[in-house]
Scaffold this motif. Sequence first.
Motif, PDB file in Angstrom:
ATOM      1  N   TYR A   1      21.889  19.170  18.386  1.00 50.14           N
ATOM      2  CA  TYR A   1      20.977  18.698  17.344  1.00 50.14           C
ATOM      3  C   TYR A   1      20.729  17.209  17.577  1.00 50.14           C
ATOM      4  CZ  TYR A   1      25.690  17.800  15.546  1.00 50.14           C
ATOM      5  OH  TYR A   1      27.011  17.443  15.437  1.00 50.14           O
ATOM      6  N   TYR A   2      19.882  16.647  16.722  1.00 53.17           N
ATOM      7  CA  TYR A   2      19.570  15.218  16.801  1.00 53.17           C
ATOM      8  C   TYR A   2      19.883  14.565  15.454  1.00 53.17           C
ATOM      9  CZ  TYR A   2      16.749  16.929  20.708  1.00 53.17           C
ATOM     10  OH  TYR A   2      16.322  17.547  21.859  1.00 53.17           O
ATOM     11  N   LEU A   3      20.309  13.342  15.524  1.00 50.40           N
ATOM     12  CA  LEU A   3      20.570  12.551  14.318  1.00 50.40           C
ATOM     13  C   LEU A   3      19.784  11.258  14.408  1.00 50.40           C
ATOM     14  CD1 LEU A   3      24.407  13.112  14.186  1.00 50.40           C
ATOM     15  CD2 LEU A   3      22.773  13.978  12.505  1.00 50.40           C
TER      16      LEU A   3
ATOM     17  N   ARG B   1      11.208  20.307  15.143  1.00 54.20           N
ATOM     18  CA  ARG B   1      11.704  20.904  13.914  1.00 54.20           C
ATOM     19  C   ARG B   1      11.618  19.885  12.778  1.00 54.20           C
ATOM     20  NH1 ARG B   1      12.342  26.159  13.866  1.00 54.20           N
ATOM     21  NH2 ARG B   1      14.115  25.998  12.465  1.00 54.20           N
ATOM     22  N   LYS B   2      11.802  20.377  11.555  1.00 58.20           N
ATOM     23  CA  LYS B   2      11.707  19.497  10.400  1.00 58.20           C
ATOM     24  C   LYS B   2      12.910  18.565  10.354  1.00 58.20           C
ATOM     25  CE  LYS B   2      14.010  22.769   7.340  1.00 58.20           C
ATOM     26  NZ  LYS B   2      13.896  23.569   6.104  1.00 58.20           N
TER      27      LYS B   2
ATOM     28  N   PHE C   1      18.605  14.540  10.039  1.00 59.43           N
ATOM     29  CA  PHE C   1      19.109  15.548  10.987  1.00 59.43           C
ATOM     30  C   PHE C   1      17.951  16.413  11.431  1.00 59.43           C
ATOM     31  CE2 PHE C   1      22.266  18.703  12.416  1.00 59.43           C
ATOM     32  CZ  PHE C   1      21.527  19.868  12.384  1.00 59.43           C
ATOM     33  N   MET C   2      17.998  16.835  12.707  1.00 60.41           N
ATOM     34  CA  MET C   2      16.984  17.754  13.188  1.00 60.41           C
ATOM     35  C   MET C   2      17.602  18.726  14.178  1.00 60.41           C
ATOM     36  SD  MET C   2      13.549  17.075  15.462  1.00 60.41           S
ATOM     37  CE  MET C   2      12.592  16.242  14.209  1.00 60.41           C
ATOM     38  N   LYS C   3      17.290  20.015  14.021  1.00 57.07           N
ATOM     39  CA  LYS C   3      17.681  21.001  15.022  1.00 57.07           C
ATOM     40  C   LYS C   3      16.704  20.922  16.175  1.00 57.07           C
ATOM     41  CE  LYS C   3      17.640  24.777  12.544  1.00 57.07           C
ATOM     42  NZ  LYS C   3      17.867  26.207  12.217  1.00 57.07           N
TER      43      LYS C   3
END
Lengths: 120, 117
Positions: free
Chosen positions: A32-34, A106-107, A94-96
Motif C-alpha cells: 500500500y501507499y502512505l 485507488r481512493k 492511505f491508499m491501496k
Amino acid sequence: AQTVTQSQPEMSVQEAETVTLSCTYDTSENNYYLFWYKQPPSRQMILVIRQEAYKQQNATENRFSVNFQKAAKSFSLKISDSQLGDTAMYFCAFMKPRTSNAGNNRKLIWGLGTSLAVNP
Amino acid sequence: DAGVTQSPTHLIKTRGQQVTLRCSPKSGHDTVSWYQQALGQGPQFIFQYYEEEERQRGNFPDRFSGHQFPNYSSELNVNALLLGDSALYLCASSFIIPRLSSYNEQFFGPGTRLTVL
C-alpha cells in the motif's frame, strides 16, 4: 476496511525546532501507499511526502521525513527546522495499490488531521 | 501550466436545491476524483471518473452524481441538498499509468466551499 487515525488534533512548535506528528492505520493489505498532505489556510491540499509499504527505507523530502513502522502500522512525520510557512493542517492518508485497469489510482483514505502552529 | 482549477470558489444554497460544481484537471491528466471535506474532518472519497465513466464510488447516496467530459473536465452534481452537505468539495486529478502496482500523484484543486442554509 482501512482506517487512519491521527491522535493529535492540535500541536505547536517554535520556529526552527523539530516536531513529530503521529499517524496509525489499520489494514490487512501487505502492499500500500502512505502519504502526508498539508492543507494551509488557502485550502489547497499539497503532498508533503509519500511512502511505499514495500520499501523499508524511510522517505525524506528536505526538512520532512517519516518514521515508517510497518509491523506497528505507524507512520509519523518529522518536520525539522520548522518554518512559519509550515503552519497548516496535516493529514495522513492511505491508499491501496491499483489492481485493475478499470480505474486509475485507488481512493485516498484520510485521518482527521492535525493542526500545526509554528510560533515565531 | 495551470494546475487543477475548481469553480465556483464559494456557493450558498438552500435545502432542497440542486448544485453543480466544476473541475478542470491539470494539463495532461485524464482522471478526476472528488472528495467531500466537512469542517474539522478529513476528506471523504465521493467518486472517481476516468474515460468519462464512474470507476469507483465511496459511501455517498445517489443524490451525488457526476460527469466527465471528453476534455477530461468534470462536474459534481448534488440534488435535494441537505444541511449536512455543507462542506469543502475537493477535486483531484492524475493520469493513468500502465503498471498496476504503480502510483501516480493526485493533484488537488483549491476546493469549492458549499454552504447549505
